[in-house]
Design an enzyme around this catalytic site. Structure first.
Site, mmCIF file in Angstrom:
data_model
loop_
_atom_site.group_PDB
_atom_site.id
_atom_site.type_symbol
_atom_site.label_atom_id
_atom_site.label_comp_id
_atom_site.label_asym_id
_atom_site.label_seq_id
_atom_site.Cartn_x
_atom_site.Cartn_y
_atom_site.Cartn_z
ATOM 1 N N VAL A 7 0.849 -1.192 0.000
ATOM 2 C CA VAL A 7 0.000 0.000 0.000
ATOM 3 C C VAL A 7 0.881 1.237 0.000
ATOM 4 O O VAL A 7 1.459 1.618 1.023
ATOM 5 C CB VAL A 7 -0.945 0.002 1.218
ATOM 6 C CG1 VAL A 7 -1.881 1.205 1.168
ATOM 7 C CG2 VAL A 7 -1.744 -1.299 1.267
ATOM 8 N N ASP A 109 7.432 -0.643 3.346
ATOM 9 C CA ASP A 109 7.838 -1.044 2.003
ATOM 10 C C ASP A 109 9.350 -1.218 1.903
ATOM 11 O O ASP A 109 9.841 -2.122 1.211
ATOM 12 C CB ASP A 109 7.340 -0.038 0.969
ATOM 13 C CG ASP A 109 7.748 1.401 1.274
ATOM 14 O OD1 ASP A 109 8.183 1.695 2.405
ATOM 15 O OD2 ASP A 109 7.601 2.250 0.373
#
Length: 256
Positions: A7, A109
């Site tokens: 995301v 991430d």
């Protein structure tokens, strides 16, 4: 099967793994105001449209850098899949030795990409480049030490900043610039964005090689939506679009 989500600030990238094989990858624009029902219905729909039964999803992992959407993501996977998702965050098992002043500050991430890179190339000194909304350039040693790295504006943010912060410069399409010397305002912006980012990545790689790896050449692995734009620029040893998703899957295996 395992559902994984990356995301980002601009895009949600999803993947479904059947064993070690990535059998589905999909993308959707990030909307931090999405409800759990909107997310759950979308996920079930995209699975069905690709001939995957939602009931076959047995686990889920999420790397999110958009905190406002995390509650809806968690609620969606619980309600529509009966699964408590694993979020990539400080405190979980990663297989890395985190050498960061405050591990809670590291983007999920970045950690997931590092996990994926180490899995692909164990016992190598690595530079991990993720070219998304932001461009991150991180260092992982062959001893699996995550040392941190650099964060700078990505290509899209750079274009938006020029357009919004000046009176006369337009917003331009992000493309592979053909020449460094643009002969129009649009070409000049595209050249500046393209060659500027390429030069920055190359310089960070050079600095890390000299000052961290003492002259030894590290393996440079790239991911992110804009990485392919630089495919012919000899910046990277490998481009792996699904690197973050693979890292999320590995984290799930370590923590379940």
């Amino acid at each position: 099967m395992i559902l994984t989500l990356d995301v980002g600030n601009s895009t949600v990238t999803g993947g479904v793994f059947d064993g070690d094989k990535l059998v589905l990858q999909f993308r959707q624009t990030t909307n931090k105001n999405s409800t759990s029902d909107e997310i759950g219905i979308f996920l079930r729909s995209v699975l069905r449209e690709n001939s995957i039964a939602p009931e076959d999803i047995l686990d889920a992992g999420i790397a999110s850098v958009v905190p406002p959407i995390n509650y809806s993501l968690s609620s969606a996977t619980k309600k529509y899949f009966g699964i408590e998702p694993l979020f990539i965050q400080s405190g979980i098992k990663t297989g890395l030795k985190i050498r960061y002043a405050n591990p809670r500050e590291i983007g999920a991430d970045r950690i997931a990409a590092a996990i994926g890179a180490v899995k692909r190339h164990p016992n190598k000194n690595l530079i991990v480049v993720d070219m998304g909304t932001a461009t991150t350039i991180d260092v992982v040693t062959k001893e699996r030490e995550y040392l941190g790295g650099a964060i700078m504006p990505g290509l899209k943010i750079s274009v938006q900043a020029l357009a919004s912060g000046t009176s006369k410069l337009p917003s331009v399409e992000i493309v592979k610039a053909e020449k460094p010397c643009g002969q129009s305002t649009i070409e000049a912006i595209q050249s500046g964005i393209y060659f500027g980012n390429a030069g920055a990545v190359r310089e960070f790689t050079r600095q890390y090689e000299r000052k961290i790896f003492e002259g030894a050449k590290p393996f440079v692995i790239a991911t992110g939506g804009f990485a392919r734009t630089f495919e012919d620029f000899s910046l990277f040893d490998e481009i792996v679009p699904e690197l973050v998703l693979s890292g999320v899957k590995i984290a799930l295996e370590l923590n379940r």
